[in-house]
Design a protein around this motif. Structure first.
Motif, PDB file in Angstrom:
ATOM      1  N   GLY A  64       7.956  -6.428 -39.406  1.00 30.40           N
ATOM      2  CA  GLY A  64       7.182  -5.698 -38.721  1.00 30.40           C
ATOM      3  C   GLY A  64       6.255  -4.931 -38.968  1.00 30.40           C
ATOM      4  O   GLY A  64       5.985  -4.069 -37.607  1.00 30.40           O
ATOM      5  N   PHE A  65       5.559  -4.626 -39.288  1.00 34.10           N
ATOM      6  CA  PHE A  65       4.360  -4.345 -39.422  1.00 34.10           C
ATOM      7  C   PHE A  65       3.028  -4.992 -40.006  1.00 34.10           C
ATOM      8  O   PHE A  65       3.479  -5.778 -40.834  1.00 34.10           O
ATOM      9  CB  PHE A  65       4.218  -2.642 -39.819  1.00 34.10           C
ATOM     10  N   ALA A  66       1.711  -4.981 -39.974  1.00 23.51           N
ATOM     11  CA  ALA A  66       0.873  -5.689 -40.281  1.00 23.51           C
ATOM     12  C   ALA A  66      -0.838  -4.449 -40.367  1.00 23.51           C
ATOM     13  O   ALA A  66      -0.661  -3.719 -39.591  1.00 23.51           O
ATOM     14  CB  ALA A  66       0.545  -7.100 -40.291  1.00 23.51           C
ATOM     15  N   ARG A  67      -1.373  -4.951 -40.409  1.00 20.73           N
ATOM     16  CA  ARG A  67      -3.044  -4.930 -40.196  1.00 20.73           C
ATOM     17  C   ARG A  67      -2.942  -4.809 -38.405  1.00 20.73           C
ATOM     18  O   ARG A  67      -2.503  -5.782 -37.883  1.00 20.73           O
ATOM     19  CB  ARG A  67      -4.212  -5.273 -40.234  1.00 20.73           C
ATOM     20  N   TRP A  68      -3.443  -3.760 -37.496  1.00 19.72           N
ATOM     21  CA  TRP A  68      -2.703  -3.212 -36.732  1.00 19.72           C
ATOM     22  C   TRP A  68      -4.848  -3.348 -36.005  1.00 19.72           C
ATOM     23  O   TRP A  68      -5.202  -2.911 -36.393  1.00 19.72           O
ATOM     24  CB  TRP A  68      -2.855  -2.708 -35.932  1.00 19.72           C
ATOM     25  N   ALA A  69      -4.735  -3.758 -34.548  1.00 17.99           N
ATOM     26  CA  ALA A  69      -6.601  -3.873 -33.714  1.00 17.99           C
ATOM     27  C   ALA A  69      -6.861  -2.038 -33.856  1.00 17.99           C
ATOM     28  O   ALA A  69      -6.184  -1.183 -33.401  1.00 17.99           O
ATOM     29  CB  ALA A  69      -5.970  -4.684 -32.363  1.00 17.99           C
ATOM     30  N   VAL A  70      -7.585  -2.477 -33.271  1.00 16.35           N
ATOM     31  CA  VAL A  70      -8.075  -0.719 -33.350  1.00 16.35           C
ATOM     32  C   VAL A  70      -9.395  -1.056 -32.083  1.00 16.35           C
ATOM     33  O   VAL A  70     -10.291  -2.025 -32.318  1.00 16.35           O
ATOM     34  CB  VAL A  70      -9.305  -0.321 -33.978  1.00 16.35           C
ATOM     35  N   VAL A  71      -8.967  -1.001 -30.744  1.00 19.88           N
ATOM     36  CA  VAL A  71      -9.437  -1.089 -29.265  1.00 19.88           C
ATOM     37  C   VAL A  71     -10.128   0.552 -29.679  1.00 19.88           C
ATOM     38  O   VAL A  71      -9.612   1.477 -28.961  1.00 19.88           O
ATOM     39  CB  VAL A  71      -8.938  -1.467 -28.979  1.00 19.88           C
ATOM     40  N   LEU A  72     -11.618   0.507 -29.219  1.00 23.82           N
ATOM     41  CA  LEU A  72     -11.668   1.399 -28.341  1.00 23.82           C
ATOM     42  C   LEU A  72     -11.778   1.669 -26.460  1.00 23.82           C
ATOM     43  O   LEU A  72     -12.288   0.676 -25.863  1.00 23.82           O
ATOM     44  CB  LEU A  72     -13.425   1.214 -28.238  1.00 23.82           C
ATOM     45  N   LYS A  73     -11.055   2.419 -26.159  1.00 21.54           N
ATOM     46  CA  LYS A  73     -10.696   2.556 -25.082  1.00 21.54           C
ATOM     47  C   LYS A  73     -11.738   2.420 -23.871  1.00 21.54           C
ATOM     48  O   LYS A  73     -12.227   2.203 -22.827  1.00 21.54           O
ATOM     49  CB  LYS A  73     -10.442   4.458 -24.661  1.00 21.54           C
ATOM     50  N   GLU A  74     -12.860   3.249 -24.286  1.00 21.58           N
ATOM     51  CA  GLU A  74     -14.374   3.510 -23.779  1.00 21.58           C
ATOM     52  C   GLU A  74     -14.696   1.610 -23.133  1.00 21.58           C
ATOM     53  O   GLU A  74     -15.252   1.802 -22.592  1.00 21.58           O
ATOM     54  CB  GLU A  74     -15.685   4.090 -24.708  1.00 21.58           C
ATOM     55  N   THR A  75     -14.672   0.764 -23.963  1.00 17.08           N
ATOM     56  CA  THR A  75     -15.496  -0.328 -23.808  1.00 17.08           C
ATOM     57  C   THR A  75     -14.039  -1.676 -23.706  1.00 17.08           C
ATOM     58  O   THR A  75     -14.184  -2.784 -23.037  1.00 17.08           O
ATOM     59  CB  THR A  75     -16.252  -0.878 -25.360  1.00 17.08           C
ATOM     60  N   GLY A  76     -12.420  -1.068 -23.923  1.00 15.43           N
ATOM     61  CA  GLY A  76     -11.580  -2.028 -24.096  1.00 15.43           C
ATOM     62  C   GLY A  76     -11.723  -3.136 -25.664  1.00 15.43           C
ATOM     63  O   GLY A  76     -11.429  -4.322 -25.687  1.00 15.43           O
ATOM     64  N   SER A  77     -13.201  -3.092 -25.970  1.00 18.41           N
ATOM     65  CA  SER A  77     -13.591  -4.221 -27.846  1.00 18.41           C
ATOM     66  C   SER A  77     -12.568  -3.659 -28.432  1.00 18.41           C
ATOM     67  O   SER A  77     -12.342  -2.909 -28.593  1.00 18.41           O
ATOM     68  CB  SER A  77     -14.642  -3.713 -27.434  1.00 18.41           C
ATOM     69  N   VAL A  78     -12.304  -4.518 -29.115  1.00 18.94           N
ATOM     70  CA  VAL A  78     -11.078  -4.516 -30.538  1.00 18.94           C
ATOM     71  C   VAL A  78     -12.909  -4.693 -31.265  1.00 18.94           C
ATOM     72  O   VAL A  78     -13.484  -5.308 -31.370  1.00 18.94           O
ATOM     73  CB  VAL A  78     -10.817  -5.775 -30.799  1.00 18.94           C
ATOM     74  N   ILE A  79     -12.585  -3.418 -32.391  1.00 22.20           N
ATOM     75  CA  ILE A  79     -14.037  -2.451 -32.813  1.00 22.20           C
ATOM     76  C   ILE A  79     -13.735  -3.148 -34.699  1.00 22.20           C
ATOM     77  O   ILE A  79     -14.039  -2.183 -35.549  1.00 22.20           O
ATOM     78  CB  ILE A  79     -14.523  -1.463 -32.978  1.00 22.20           C
ATOM     79  N   GLY A  80     -12.102  -2.511 -35.215  1.00 14.09           N
ATOM     80  CA  GLY A  80     -11.889  -3.317 -36.396  1.00 14.09           C
ATOM     81  C   GLY A  80     -10.217  -3.229 -35.987  1.00 14.09           C
ATOM     82  O   GLY A  80      -9.294  -3.815 -35.939  1.00 14.09           O
ATOM     83  N   PHE A  81      -9.895  -2.976 -37.996  1.00 18.60           N
ATOM     84  CA  PHE A  81      -8.440  -3.046 -37.821  1.00 18.60           C
ATOM     85  C   PHE A  81      -7.981  -1.739 -38.795  1.00 18.60           C
ATOM     86  O   PHE A  81      -8.564  -1.245 -38.935  1.00 18.60           O
ATOM     87  CB  PHE A  81      -7.747  -3.964 -37.826  1.00 18.60           C
ATOM     88  N   CYS A  82      -6.969  -1.161 -38.679  1.00 21.59           N
ATOM     89  CA  CYS A  82      -6.462  -0.412 -39.427  1.00 21.59           C
ATOM     90  C   CYS A  82      -4.471  -0.401 -39.761  1.00 21.59           C
ATOM     91  O   CYS A  82      -4.493  -1.244 -39.358  1.00 21.59           O
ATOM     92  CB  CYS A  82      -6.037   1.599 -38.380  1.00 21.59           C
ATOM     93  N   GLY A  83      -4.298   0.507 -40.312  1.00 16.60           N
ATOM     94  CA  GLY A  83      -2.790   0.441 -40.335  1.00 16.60           C
ATOM     95  C   GLY A  83      -2.527  -0.172 -41.988  1.00 16.60           C
ATOM     96  O   GLY A  83      -2.836  -0.524 -43.161  1.00 16.60           O
ATOM     97  N   PHE A  84      -0.772  -1.208 -42.001  1.00 15.95           N
ATOM     98  CA  PHE A  84      -0.103  -0.683 -43.439  1.00 15.95           C
ATOM     99  C   PHE A  84      -0.245  -2.556 -43.499  1.00 15.95           C
ATOM    100  O   PHE A  84       0.062  -3.355 -42.506  1.00 15.95           O
ATOM    101  CB  PHE A  84       1.025  -0.225 -42.891  1.00 15.95           C
ATOM    102  N   LYS A  85       0.025  -3.003 -44.792  1.00 17.77           N
ATOM    103  CA  LYS A  85       0.632  -4.146 -45.332  1.00 17.77           C
ATOM    104  C   LYS A  85       1.118  -4.492 -46.519  1.00 17.77           C
ATOM    105  O   LYS A  85       1.014  -3.172 -47.376  1.00 17.77           O
ATOM    106  CB  LYS A  85      -1.364  -4.738 -45.580  1.00 17.77           C
ATOM    107  N   ASN A  86       2.332  -4.556 -46.754  1.00 22.79           N
ATOM    108  CA  ASN A  86       3.066  -4.781 -47.457  1.00 22.79           C
ATOM    109  C   ASN A  86       2.493  -6.265 -48.917  1.00 22.79           C
ATOM    110  O   ASN A  86       2.385  -7.113 -48.761  1.00 22.79           O
ATOM    111  CB  ASN A  86       4.521  -5.672 -47.109  1.00 22.79           C
TER     112      ASN A  86
END
Length: 176
Positions: A64-86
């Protein structure tokens, strides 16, 4: 595309197959993987597509989770990942982040993972979250501390020295 949460500057969402180029872009610079222990795993867009397909999408389905995409609102670009990992290596849930160097030092790691922790407190059945960092990666150690994580222990793993931090999202326990 499932949006997990947002901040003033960021959208945090699940990765999808269309993100392969972005995943390759934020993993490609050598400096990005200096302290991760997984250098060489993402050397092409095909490798990035494999990470999305064989790791993150499978973990979303299984946990139900893994690393998530981090999107910069200003550009709509994926700039990295964050979040959880089992993380089977430590038999626990780990918080992590990775950004292209163009986005280092701007508070995105702290901002995105603080939002993940708030989301987890409200919507996930998680309590203890760990953060694993090599001691020489002082910037990442500072991020973990800003997230409210406390140092638990230092240990050796695969020839690396690792500092382990923890935070308890629901219990009053403050020790890892």
């Amino acid at each position: 595309m499932k949006i997990i949460t947002e901040t003033a500057r960021l959208i945090i969402r699940e990765f999808n197959r269309d993100d392969a180029q972005a995943v390759y872009h934020f993993n490609a610079p050598e400096a990005v993987n200096r302290y991760t222990g997984d250098a060489g795993m993402c050397e092409s867009v095909a490798d990035a597509a494999g990470i999305i397909e064989n790791i993150w999408l499978k973990e979303y389905a299984e946990f139900g989770f893994a690393r998530w995409a981090v999107v910069l609102k200003e550009t709509g670009s994926v700039i990295g990942f964050c979040g959880f990992k089992n993380e089977s290596r430590i038999n626990a849930v780990d918080i992590g982040y990775r950004f292209h160097p163009d986005y280092w030092g701007k508070g995105f790691a702290t901002e995105s993972n603080r939002a993940c922790i708030e989301y987890a407190r409200a919507h996930m059945d998680l309590d203890t979250i760990y953060g694993e960092v090599m001691p020489e990666n002082t910037d990442s150690s500072q991020v973990l501390k800003k997230l409210g994580m406390r140092f638990v222990k230092q240990y050796q793993d695969g020839g690396y020295t690792i500092d382990s931090y923890a935070i308890h999202l629901k219990s009053a326990n403050t020790q890892g």
